[in-house]
Motif scaffolding. Structure first.
Motif, short mmCIF file in Angstrom:
data_model
loop_
_atom_site.label_atom_id
_atom_site.label_comp_id
_atom_site.label_asym_id
_atom_site.label_seq_id
_atom_site.Cartn_x
_atom_site.Cartn_y
_atom_site.Cartn_z
N SER A 207 2.22 7.69 -13.23
CA SER A 207 2.92 6.56 -13.83
C SER A 207 2.63 5.25 -13.10
CB SER A 207 4.43 6.82 -13.82
OG SER A 207 4.92 6.91 -12.48
N LEU A 208 2.08 5.33 -11.91
CA LEU A 208 1.79 4.13 -11.13
C LEU A 208 0.43 3.51 -11.49
CD1 LEU A 208 3.06 5.13 -7.57
CD2 LEU A 208 4.09 3.50 -9.15
N ARG A 209 -0.34 4.18 -12.35
CA ARG A 209 -1.68 3.66 -12.68
C ARG A 209 -1.60 2.25 -13.27
NH1 ARG A 209 -6.56 5.90 -13.34
NH2 ARG A 209 -5.69 8.02 -13.16
N GLU A 210 -0.70 2.07 -14.22
CA GLU A 210 -0.58 0.76 -14.86
C GLU A 210 -0.15 -0.30 -13.85
OE1 GLU A 210 1.75 -1.45 -18.58
OE2 GLU A 210 2.04 0.70 -18.18
N ALA A 211 0.75 0.07 -12.94
CA ALA A 211 1.19 -0.89 -11.91
C ALA A 211 0.04 -1.28 -11.01
CB ALA A 211 2.33 -0.28 -11.10
N VAL A 212 -0.81 -0.32 -10.65
CA VAL A 212 -1.96 -0.63 -9.80
C VAL A 212 -2.93 -1.57 -10.52
CG1 VAL A 212 -3.98 0.35 -8.64
CG2 VAL A 212 -1.76 1.48 -8.46
#
Length: 397
Positions: free
Chosen positions: A119-124
């Motif tokens: 779920s952190l891919r978009e944030a990265v």
């Protein structure tokens, strides 16, 4: 409801944030290792610079955690990454190298974080975009500040050349501007065109193997030209020809070219002559487009230019006075009688052919032909100045 067996348990944002904070130290360590392995320019840098870059990388990871905590309250937190970098770091690594640094940092974060929490891919991805734009903004502002500083320094250098002050400081100031000329220098002054295309002017100057300093004083455009390659004097265009090539960058009216001097340390002599010539050319009803300052010696002398007065005495009056009193007397009578051979011969009680011979001899000595209207005017002014200087000299005795 119990979570089906085999599926990962979704973390809350606070749990994810706590986890990111706990691994930030490991991420910084891995990032430094990757920088050393993947970037050759990083390995060859001094230890102090590598340490500074390491702080920037660590700040990037810390900033990502803070940004993930609350992106809305700190939308430009990425800009703080470069706050730890001293100004000299921007001069030691290029924008391309900075982007390579960011790519390594983002790749480390993505490999470590996204593997644990998809779920952190978009944030990265969002943060990497912010940090890339932030880097570009930092370098853009640095370039803009340097451009403004260079413009102010160039204006200061041109002012110093025009005034002749701070001559000993010119080499260091000009070196800061990237001045490459090591040969002869000449100043060119004319009316400034609107708008002034300084970049275009510099391009034309470089095509003619000269460097240029540009200054704008009111409606006047001052260009100081210097030959880049002093070893190649033959075959290079004259400053008169270069001024002609720069013609589109000047406005209406005459363009005055100062005399050629040996180096930029002597540029004030050329600039002062060109400046006086630019003021004197206004006395001509239809001045030529390009004219050398030395072709305006008479007008400059009448306008009070001491350099022009001493030049006329040195190149006209004193050579004739030291060569033969007869030549000086002949020239004086010839000019006073309106350039009449017969009247001059009667005044001197000689044959007209003798007057012709003496005028030819005068032309051979000083290089000025008294039979031409323009040169006769210059010679007339030189003779008046010579007579005045002799009167002053007798008074001081």
């Amino acid at each position: 409801m119990p979570v089906p067996q085999g599926q990962p348990v979704a973390k809350t944002k606070q749990e994810t944030l706590d986890w990111l904070q706990s691994i930030s130290g490991d991420l910084a360590t891995i990032t430094l290792q990757q920088l050393d392995e993947l970037l050759p320019w990083y390995r060859t840098m001094p230890a102090a610079r590598r340490s500074t870059i390491g702080l920037v990388a660590q700040a990037g990871i810390t900033s990502f955690v803070a940004w993930y905590k609350d992106p809305k309250s700190q939308p430009w937190v990425a800009a703080d990454v470069f706050g730890t970098a001293p100004r000299e770091l921007l001069r030691s690594i290029s924008l391309q190298e900075t982007l390579q640094l960011i790519r390594v940092v983002v790749q480390v974060v993505e490999d470590r974080v996204v593997q644990e929490d998809e779920s952190l891919r978009e944030a990265v991805l969002l943060y990497s975009r912010e940090i890339a734009f932030s880097a570009a903004d930092v370098y853009a502002r640095a370039a803009e500040a340097r451009g403004l500083w260079d413009a102010r320094l160039e204006a200061l250098v041109v002012d110093s050349i025009l005034s002749g002050e701070h001559e000993e400081e010119l080499p260091s100031r000009i070196a800061a501007l990237g001045w490459r000329a090591r040969g002869a220098v000449a100043a060119v002054i004319g009316t400034a065109a609107e708008p002034i295309d300084q970049d275009g002017l510099r391009r034309v100057a470089r095509k003619h193997s000269v460097d240029a300093l540009i200054g704008v004083h009111g409606n006047r455009l001052i260009v100081v030209l210097g030959r880049i390659d002093e070893s190649k004097t033959e075959g290079q265009p004259s400053f008169q020809k270069i001024a002609t090539a720069l013609d589109p960058f000047f406005g209406a009216g005459g363009v005055v070219i100062g005399p050629e001097v040996g180096s930029v340390a002597q540029a004030h002599r050329s600039a002062k002559a060109a400046l006086a010539g630019f003021a004197a050319i206004k006395s001509w009803p239809k001045p030529p487009r390009h004219i050398a300052a030395d072709d305006l010696l008479a007008e400059r002398a009448l306008g009070g230019d001491m350099l022009a007065k001493s030049t006329l005495l040195d190149i006209i009056y004193r050579p004739l006075a030291s060569n033969s009193p007869e030549l000086l007397e002949t020239l004086a009578h010839y000019l006073e009688t309106g350039r009449s051979l017969e009247s001059t011969a009667r005044e001197l009680f000689v044959h007209p052919n003798t007057v012709r011979y003496r005028l030819k001899r005068i032309s051979e000595i000083i290089g000025w032909d008294a039979t031409g209207p323009r040169e006769a005017f210059v010679l007339q002014v030189a003779m008046v100045l010579g007579s005045m200087s002799e009167i002053e000299a007798r008074k001081r005795r």
